[in-house]
Design an enzyme around this catalytic site. Structure first.
Site, PDB file in Angstrom:
ATOM      1  N   ASP A   9       0.793  -1.235   0.000  1.00 40.47           N
ATOM      2  CA  ASP A   9       0.000   0.000   0.000  1.00 40.47           C
ATOM      3  C   ASP A   9       0.826   1.287   0.000  1.00 40.47           C
ATOM      4  O   ASP A   9       1.750   1.453   0.804  1.00 40.47           O
ATOM      5  CB  ASP A   9      -0.881   0.061   1.249  1.00 40.47           C
ATOM      6  CG  ASP A   9      -1.789  -1.131   1.404  1.00 40.47           C
ATOM      7  OD1 ASP A   9      -1.733  -2.057   0.574  1.00 40.47           O
ATOM      8  OD2 ASP A   9      -2.552  -1.143   2.378  1.00 40.47           O
ATOM      9  N   GLN A  25       4.061   0.643   2.444  1.00 40.53           N
ATOM     10  CA  GLN A  25       4.277  -0.558   3.230  1.00 40.53           C
ATOM     11  C   GLN A  25       5.471  -1.317   2.657  1.00 40.53           C
ATOM     12  O   GLN A  25       5.532  -1.567   1.445  1.00 40.53           O
ATOM     13  CB  GLN A  25       3.024  -1.427   3.208  1.00 40.53           C
ATOM     14  CG  GLN A  25       1.843  -0.811   3.933  1.00 40.53           C
ATOM     15  CD  GLN A  25       2.011  -0.856   5.438  1.00 40.53           C
ATOM     16  OE1 GLN A  25       1.707  -1.855   6.082  1.00 40.53           O
ATOM     17  NE2 GLN A  25       2.508   0.223   6.011  1.00 40.53           N
TER      18      GLN A  25
END
Length: 462
Positions: A9, A25
């Site tokens: 993400d 992430q």
């Protein structure tokens, strides 16, 4: 793509001190998901990025299982990150966990210090009726001098929802209420919410997990939608006019937006999909990529997505054709593995005798491989077929899109492991990861029946 290892993400997408910052992430040690850190990249033009040091790592009791997704906001010249601290509570890590919301702050946008009062939204602030474990992905926004945060959740009974909190200082938060909630048709958990306004319309963007297919849409494991409507600031409730897919392809998830100093609403998504094969994990030691940044606009009442104009400054070595009559397949006298391509097809009246039953382009062609973009005038349906795109997952995705005056305009961005297709000036977008061989460089136009390729322009991307 990340510098190394795994990314998923996009997080903390923001413009700060003249640069765009994109966090993500990140598990830097292996090309697979692990305890999440926040990777960090910075850019002046949204296209060329420099890697910066890891911004957040799981080193506190409240984030020991990972620093999950979140957002960024500037306040008093400082850059604040708000993120989900993930903590496992038992041997079954898929089910035994809790999540809280935390702050980190920076004076230079590079080095971040976690706030001493973390968690700033703890377990006791989860309202009754909401999941006590799925409570994540805070996206902060400011409205009328107050800060708000939307958080992804579910009701513990198979329905996704978004929770809303309010603050005056980013540190002390008060629960406002359920901003929006779905039925079974919108999946069982909502992730990565985002709220913003474009013109007179309010938008709620989020990623429903395990959303069932609906016609030609939502055939991936998880999906991403936007709702257009009106937000009542006092009650906190979002009044939706319905929901629409953000992307009709294979690989688009967990997008995040930012508003830049030019007033553009820019969206970046993770260009992969959970539980989908990722060939770069084996032998290449990386996995995960981001889409091109897309500007989300409203024109004539219609929402459109377009690649940011900065990409045009990276064009070189233009190849162009005009008024090519197609009836069969024509191999173009240009090749490439990293390029932008614009094409306009003219089929006139789809009911005419001899007019094309199907037409389109074949990209990354060679050694039995090809990625096919095609359109059926009779059905009014565009298809992206990666069944022969190389190693990795195959399949077909389709979307309905009408011709304009008998014409279809497409703009495709092709890279060594991706294709992003913008249809009819961004009415629809289809994104896919593809993994062709390095020698599959050909490009062809085709038509089953008579069709005119009115124009084609292709540029290599430097």
């Amino acid at each position: 793509m990340g510098e190394y290892g795994w990314i998923n993400d996009p997080n903390g997408f923001v413009q700060y001190k003249g640069s765009y910052h994109l966090f993500y992430q990140h598990y830097p040690y292996l090309p697979q998901w692990g305890p999440m850190q926040w990777g960090h990249a910075r850019s002046r033009d949204l296209i060329k990025w420099e890697y910066l040091p890891i911004a957040l790592a799981p080193d506190e009791s409240y984030d020991s299982g990972g620093c999950f997704s979140g957002s960024a906001v500037e306040k008093d010249g400082l850059l604040y990150l708000m993120y989900t601290g993930h903590v496992t509570t038992g041997p079954d890590t898929s089910n035994h966990y809790v999540q809280t919301q935390n702050l980190a702050v920076s004076e230079d946008g590079v080095r971040f210090v976690k706030h001493e009062s973390n968690p700033v939204i703890g377990l006791r602030q989860i309202p009754e009726g909401a999941s006590l474990k799925d409570f994540r992905d805070p996206k902060v926004f400011e409205r009328n001098g107050r800060y708000y945060v939307v958080i992804g959740s579910n009701d513990g009974r198979g329905r996704g929802q978004i929770l809303l909190y309010r603050s005056s200082d980013l540190k002390a938060w008060t629960y406002v209420g359920v901003m929006a909630k779905g039925g079974e048709e919108l999946g069982d958990n909502w992730e990565c919410p985002d709220f913003f306004s474009i013109g007179e319309s309010d938008f709620l963007m989020f990623s429903p997990q395990r959303m069932p297919p609906q016609g030609r849409d939502y055939h991936n494991l998880h999906s991403t939608v936007y709702m257009r409507g009106r937000w009542d600031e006092e009650s906190g409730v979002f009044h939706s006019e319905g929901y629409t897919p953000m992307d009709q392809g294979f690989d688009f998830y967990a997008p995040q937006s930012t508003l830049d100093d030019r007033g553009r609403r820019i969206v970046v998504g993770w260009m992969d999909m959970w539980e989908s094969e990722m060939p770069t994990q084996n032998g290449h030691q990386w996995a995960g990529a981001m889409t091109l940044p897309r500007e989300m606009v409203v024109e004539g009442g219609q929402v459109r997505f377009r690649p940011v104009e900065e990409i045009e400054s990276y064009r070189e070595r233009e190849f162009a054709l005009r008024d090519v009559e197609l009836d069969g397949e024509t191999v173009l006298e240009t090749r490439g593995d990293s390029y932008e391509l614009e094409a306009v097809f003219d089929v006139g009246d789809a009911g005419d005798a001899g007019s094309a039953e199907r037409f389109g382009l074949k990209l990354r062609v060679g050694d039995g491989e090809e990625t096919e973009l095609s359109y059926s005038p009779r059905e009014g349906v565009f298809s992206l077929d990666r069944s022969r795109s190389g190693v990795g997952p195959g399949g077909v995705r389709e979307t309905a899109v009408p011709l304009r005056g008998g014409k279809l305009k497409l703009r495709a961005f092709v890279d060594r492991s991706s294709v992003e297709v913008f249809l009819q000036d961004g009415e629809k977008v289809m994104t896919a990861r593809i993994y062709p061989g390095s020698g599959s460089l050909g490009i062809a136009a085709f038509s089953e029946g008579q069709c005119k390729l009115e124009s084609l322009r292709k540029w290599d991307i430097r």
